[in-house]
Design a protein around this motif. Structure first.
Motif, PDB file in Angstrom:
ATOM      1  N   GLY A 135      14.531   4.430  -9.021  1.00 40.21           N
ATOM      2  CA  GLY A 135      13.381   5.145  -9.568  1.00 40.21           C
ATOM      3  C   GLY A 135      12.387   4.209 -10.220  1.00 40.21           C
ATOM      4  N   ASN A 136      12.879   3.195 -10.948  1.00 40.49           N
ATOM      5  CA  ASN A 136      11.965   2.263 -11.610  1.00 40.49           C
ATOM      6  C   ASN A 136      11.320   1.299 -10.625  1.00 40.49           C
ATOM      7  N   LEU A 137      11.989   1.013  -9.493  1.00 37.54           N
ATOM      8  CA  LEU A 137      11.347   0.236  -8.442  1.00 37.54           C
ATOM      9  C   LEU A 137      10.118   0.979  -7.926  1.00 37.54           C
ATOM     10  N   ILE A 138      10.268   2.297  -7.727  1.00 35.41           N
ATOM     11  CA  ILE A 138       9.145   3.117  -7.249  1.00 35.41           C
ATOM     12  C   ILE A 138       8.044   3.180  -8.306  1.00 35.41           C
ATOM     13  N   ARG A 139       8.442   3.353  -9.568  1.00 29.19           N
ATOM     14  CA  ARG A 139       7.449   3.402 -10.644  1.00 29.19           C
ATOM     15  C   ARG A 139       6.676   2.085 -10.731  1.00 29.19           C
ATOM     16  N   ARG A 140       7.420   0.970 -10.631  1.00 32.01           N
ATOM     17  CA  ARG A 140       6.766  -0.334 -10.767  1.00 32.01           C
ATOM     18  C   ARG A 140       5.728  -0.518  -9.664  1.00 32.01           C
ATOM     19  N   GLN A 141       6.091  -0.208  -8.416  1.00 26.50           N
ATOM     20  CA  GLN A 141       5.177  -0.412  -7.303  1.00 26.50           C
ATOM     21  C   GLN A 141       4.019   0.589  -7.349  1.00 26.50           C
ATOM     22  N   SER A 142       4.282   1.799  -7.836  1.00 28.25           N
ATOM     23  CA  SER A 142       3.210   2.787  -7.996  1.00 28.25           C
ATOM     24  C   SER A 142       2.233   2.332  -9.071  1.00 28.25           C
ATOM     25  N   HIS A 143       2.760   1.829 -10.184  1.00 27.36           N
ATOM     26  CA  HIS A 143       1.912   1.320 -11.272  1.00 27.36           C
ATOM     27  C   HIS A 143       1.090   0.125 -10.784  1.00 27.36           C
ATOM     28  N   TRP A 144       1.720  -0.766 -10.022  1.00 34.26           N
ATOM     29  CA  TRP A 144       1.013  -1.919  -9.461  1.00 34.26           C
ATOM     30  C   TRP A 144      -0.164  -1.454  -8.615  1.00 34.26           C
ATOM     31  N   TYR A 145       0.057  -0.421  -7.805  1.00 34.36           N
ATOM     32  CA  TYR A 145      -0.988   0.076  -6.906  1.00 34.36           C
ATOM     33  C   TYR A 145      -2.098   0.772  -7.697  1.00 34.36           C
ATOM     34  N   VAL A 165       0.848  -1.199   0.000  1.00 33.76           N
ATOM     35  CA  VAL A 165       0.000   0.000   0.000  1.00 33.76           C
ATOM     36  C   VAL A 165       0.881   1.246   0.000  1.00 33.76           C
ATOM     37  N   ILE A 166       0.613   2.179  -0.917  1.00 32.02           N
ATOM     38  CA  ILE A 166       1.370   3.417  -0.997  1.00 32.02           C
ATOM     39  C   ILE A 166       0.877   4.362   0.102  1.00 32.02           C
ATOM     40  N   PRO A 167       1.744   4.786   1.045  1.00 34.13           N
ATOM     41  CA  PRO A 167       1.294   5.651   2.150  1.00 34.13           C
ATOM     42  C   PRO A 167       0.819   7.006   1.635  1.00 34.13           C
ATOM     43  N   ASP A 168      -0.043   7.647   2.439  1.00 31.38           N
ATOM     44  CA  ASP A 168      -0.580   8.951   2.064  1.00 31.38           C
ATOM     45  C   ASP A 168      -0.002  10.077   2.925  1.00 31.38           C
ATOM     46  N   ARG A 169       1.107   9.822   3.623  1.00 30.83           N
ATOM     47  CA  ARG A 169       1.845  10.850   4.362  1.00 30.83           C
ATOM     48  C   ARG A 169       3.262  10.897   3.835  1.00 30.83           C
ATOM     49  N   LEU A 170       3.815  12.110   3.703  1.00 29.43           N
ATOM     50  CA  LEU A 170       5.073  12.292   2.987  1.00 29.43           C
ATOM     51  C   LEU A 170       6.220  11.524   3.634  1.00 29.43           C
ATOM     52  N   GLY A 171       6.376  11.648   4.948  1.00 25.57           N
ATOM     53  CA  GLY A 171       7.453  10.946   5.614  1.00 25.57           C
ATOM     54  C   GLY A 171       7.336   9.442   5.465  1.00 25.57           C
ATOM     55  N   ALA A 172       6.114   8.917   5.658  1.00 24.41           N
ATOM     56  CA  ALA A 172       5.887   7.478   5.515  1.00 24.41           C
ATOM     57  C   ALA A 172       6.116   7.031   4.070  1.00 24.41           C
ATOM     58  N   LEU A 173       5.783   7.891   3.103  1.00 23.28           N
ATOM     59  CA  LEU A 173       6.007   7.566   1.697  1.00 23.28           C
ATOM     60  C   LEU A 173       7.490   7.350   1.420  1.00 23.28           C
ATOM     61  N   PHE A 174       8.331   8.289   1.891  1.00 21.06           N
ATOM     62  CA  PHE A 174       9.765   8.157   1.653  1.00 21.06           C
ATOM     63  C   PHE A 174      10.320   6.916   2.338  1.00 21.06           C
ATOM     64  N   TRP A 175       9.911   6.679   3.594  1.00 15.86           N
ATOM     65  CA  TRP A 175      10.441   5.527   4.315  1.00 15.86           C
ATOM     66  C   TRP A 175       9.987   4.222   3.681  1.00 15.86           C
ATOM     67  N   HIS A 176       8.778   4.195   3.129  1.00 16.16           N
ATOM     68  CA  HIS A 176       8.247   2.995   2.473  1.00 16.16           C
ATOM     69  C   HIS A 176       9.204   2.506   1.384  1.00 16.16           C
ATOM     70  N   THR A 227      -2.276  11.851  -5.653  1.00 15.50           N
ATOM     71  CA  THR A 227      -3.027  11.198  -6.728  1.00 15.50           C
ATOM     72  C   THR A 227      -3.004   9.687  -6.592  1.00 15.50           C
ATOM     73  N   ILE A 228      -1.818   9.118  -6.332  1.00 18.26           N
ATOM     74  CA  ILE A 228      -1.631   7.667  -6.387  1.00 18.26           C
ATOM     75  C   ILE A 228      -2.126   6.969  -5.135  1.00 18.26           C
ATOM     76  N   SER A 229      -1.869   7.552  -3.961  1.00 16.93           N
ATOM     77  CA  SER A 229      -2.035   6.814  -2.703  1.00 16.93           C
ATOM     78  C   SER A 229      -3.458   6.798  -2.171  1.00 16.93           C
ATOM     79  N   LYS A 230      -4.416   7.244  -2.960  1.00 15.32           N
ATOM     80  CA  LYS A 230      -5.802   7.164  -2.500  1.00 15.32           C
ATOM     81  C   LYS A 230      -6.161   5.704  -2.196  1.00 15.32           C
ATOM     82  N   PRO A 231      -6.925   5.464  -1.137  1.00 13.19           N
ATOM     83  CA  PRO A 231      -7.258   4.068  -0.802  1.00 13.19           C
ATOM     84  C   PRO A 231      -8.092   3.411  -1.895  1.00 13.19           C
TER      85      PRO A 231
END
Length: 609
Positions: free
Chosen positions: A115-125, A19-30, A339-343
């Motif tokens: 960067g592509n790891l992040i893109r892949r997981q964002s696309h998956w979500y 799950v892509i977090p919806d808080r900035l700090g949690a997003l980076f740590w994810h 945009t992306i992390s909406k539940p």
């Protein structure tokens, strides 16, 4: 084939919690926690390189003191051997080696994959968002957010480690050497750093806020441009090139204004810092000369202090630009996250099981659904479709026919009630297994911008070429497929069809879609105006193939042309989300009710509006 360096960062590996977090700090740590090893090495190499570069300047001052002490050159060199050795070790060996290590980890290990790891997981979500998520936004804007978030988070981390941490270590090393020379020298240095941090504290939040607005305006601009290109046929049919140009021009003006607003803050920040840097360099230079005149420091110390301070000045100027870029990327990541992390609105339960279809019986049990409104679509729908029955849905537009199909496919969750297939609640089954057991031919057929064979094989990816061709023959598509050739010379089944299949006619797209359904061969079949784009001759052949395809399947057919569904086992007449008549074609005609009136009023086989 996988790149060898995937042993460091594997873009195919998914985290335990995707799950892509919806808080900035949690997003980076994810994302950071998935690449901790390479980032730790990057921190180590950059910190070591900064320390060794600072020590090199220290040894330069020590060498000057040793050489200016007088005596025979050979004796002086022997006495200065340790500082010369320190200069060689730190400046000519360790600093370059750690710099090379930092560059290797940055350019070879992190940048190509993080960067592509992040893109892949964002696309998956994003792919797992509900249908309404995509219907409420520009496809181009969503794609832009997925594309941007990867390099945004990657560059924030690599620039922070490569610049902010490097400068911090260099300044700390410089401070230590100044204290060792004379503690008074550290006073203006502390004041300098404090003033620098204060200026950044004031301006960086302003830059970040404006960077977020800039990213939003850029996404909106890209969305408008992509929308124009996607609907280029409509643009040309209505001669609206100037209208679309003005439509995009408005977003370009807004984007330019946002750039100007951000750059004004950057200009004010850089100008203030430049004045502060010049004043502080002058103070430290004057203080070092004063201390030398009093005999408290040596000429070598003065020679060390000046290049150190000038180096700190250059690095602070550099870090200012790096911080501006970092906060701009943070704004981009934040806007992408929003945009992306909406539940996900439609999700599988933790204990969701694959759907097991044996008979294909479908039951709507007290179903209510209003697209989030208070009412007006479907209220308390009860309907049982026995396995293997061919059911026709009849009714004017807005009667709820397509909504029933969408709910059966679970594109939306019910507001109350349940839908059962062979006694299994579809909300407790996995979405993929549900849709794998249902085939649907829609009125508006859209194809992927891939080859013909890939589009047909989408129904069953592991099917052979011969099976694809056989399905195309049954859909009356084989002959026209053999005549196709795209702009790159690919022919027949290997020809690409363009975005959404625009290179094909509506009837050709429909036949490809039907071939795809024939190949899929699911036990439940939904036909939503399946032959609406076909000419009469081809439709006759397709109806024959569909009759064969429907054998042994549970079928729900939606059509405005009553003649196409009159042969169904059973007809349901709907009005405002309610079933008002139920029976066979002959029974309903004899009944003389709503369906009989529609049958008598139809023009050319179509329902009257």
């Amino acid at each position: 084939m996988k790149p060898r360096l995937n042993s460091y960062i594997d873009i195919e590996k998914m985290p335990d919690d995707p799950v892509i977090p919806d808080r900035l700090g949690a997003l980076f740590w994810h994302f950071i926690r998935q690449v901790k090893g390479p980032l730790i090495w990057l921190v180590f190499f950059n910190a070591a390189c900064a320390a060794f570069n600072a020590l090199m300047i220290y040894y330069v001052g020590s060498i000057i003191d040793a050489l200016s002490g007088g005596g025979a050159p050979g004796e002086v060199l022997r006495q200065a051997a340790w500082v010369i050795g320190g200069f060689v070790l730190c400046g000519l060996i360790l600093a370059p080696l750690t710099g090379i290590g930092a560059q290797y980890v940055h350019s070879i290990v992190v940048v190509p994959f993080f960067g592509n790891l992040i893109r892949r997981q964002s696309h998956w979500y994003v792919l797992r968002h509900s249908l309404s998520y995509f219907q409420n936004d520009f496809a181009g804007r969503i794609a832009n957010k997925v594309q941007q978030m990867g390099p945004a988070i990657r560059d924030v981390m690599t620039q922070f480690i490569g610049s902010v941490m490097y400068v911090a270590v260099f300044i700390l090393s410089t401070a230590g050497m100044l204290i060792a020379t004379d503690w008074l020298l550290i006073v203006p240095m502390i004041a300098w750093v404090a003033l620098y941090v204060g200026i950044l504290w004031v301006f960086i939040p302003r830059v970040q806020k404006r960077s977020l607005r800039l990213s939003e305006s850029q996404s909106h601009m890209v969305g408008r441009i992509v929308d124009s290109y996607t609907n280029i046929m409509t643009v040309k049919l209505f001669a609206r090139r100037q209208y679309e140009d003005d439509f995009v021009l408005g977003s370009l003006h807004r984007h330019s204004g946002r750039i100007l607003d951000k750059n004004i803050q950057i200009f004010l920040m850089t100008s203030t810092l430049s004045i502060a840097n010049s004043v502080m360099i002058g103070l430290i230079f004057a203080l070092s000369l004063w201390l030398w005149a009093r005999g408290q420091i040596s000429p070598g110390a003065v020679a060390m202090i000046l290049p150190l301070v000038i180096q700190v000045h250059h690095q602070m100027h550099w870090i200012m630009w790096e911080l501006t870029g970092i906060f701009e990327w943070i704004g981009t990541a934040q806007e992408s996250m929003q945009t992306i992390s909406k539940p996900h609105r439609v999700t599988d339960e933790g204990a969701a099981a694959p759907l097991d279809v044996r008979q294909g019986e479908i039951r709507f049990d007290h179903v209510a659904f209003h697209y989030g409104k208070r009412g007006g679509v479907i209220d308390d729908l009860n309907l049982i479709i026995p396995g293997g029955q061919k059911l026709g849905l009849v009714g004017h537009s807005g009667a709820g026919k397509s909504t029933i199909a969408n709910l059966l496919l679970r594109f939306y969750d019910l507001e109350s009630g349940c839908i059962l297939i062979d006694g299994q609640d579809i909300s407790r089954c996995t979405q993929d297994s549900l849709r794998a057991n249902i085939s649907m031919v829609t009125q508006d057929t859209s194809l992927l911008h891939r080859s013909i064979i890939d589009n047909i094989r989408y129904g069953r990816p592991l099917s052979s070429r011969e099976e694809v061709i056989e399905a195309a023959r049954k859909a009356q598509a084989h002959d026209f497929i053999l005549t196709l050739e795209d702009e790159k010379g690919r022919k027949g089944y290997d020809a690409h069809v363009g975005e959404r299949g625009v290179k094909l006619s509506g009837g050709q797209r429909q036949r490809i879609a039907i071939a795809r359904i024939i190949l899929k061969d699911a036990p439940i079949l939904i036909l939503d105006e399946a032959t609406s784009a076909l000419d009469s001759e081809v439709e006759t052949y397709i109806q024959q193939q569909l009759a064969t395809l429907m054998q042994g399947k549970t079928v729900i057919a939606i059509a405005h042309r009553l003649s196409t569904i009159a042969r169904m086992d059973r007809l349901i007449v709907m009005d405002h989300g309610e079933i008002i008549e139920d029976g066979s074609h002959d029974d309903l005609v004899r009944k003389g009710g709503h369906y009989a009136r529609l049958w008598s009023l139809q023009s050319g086989g179509f329902l009257p509006e």
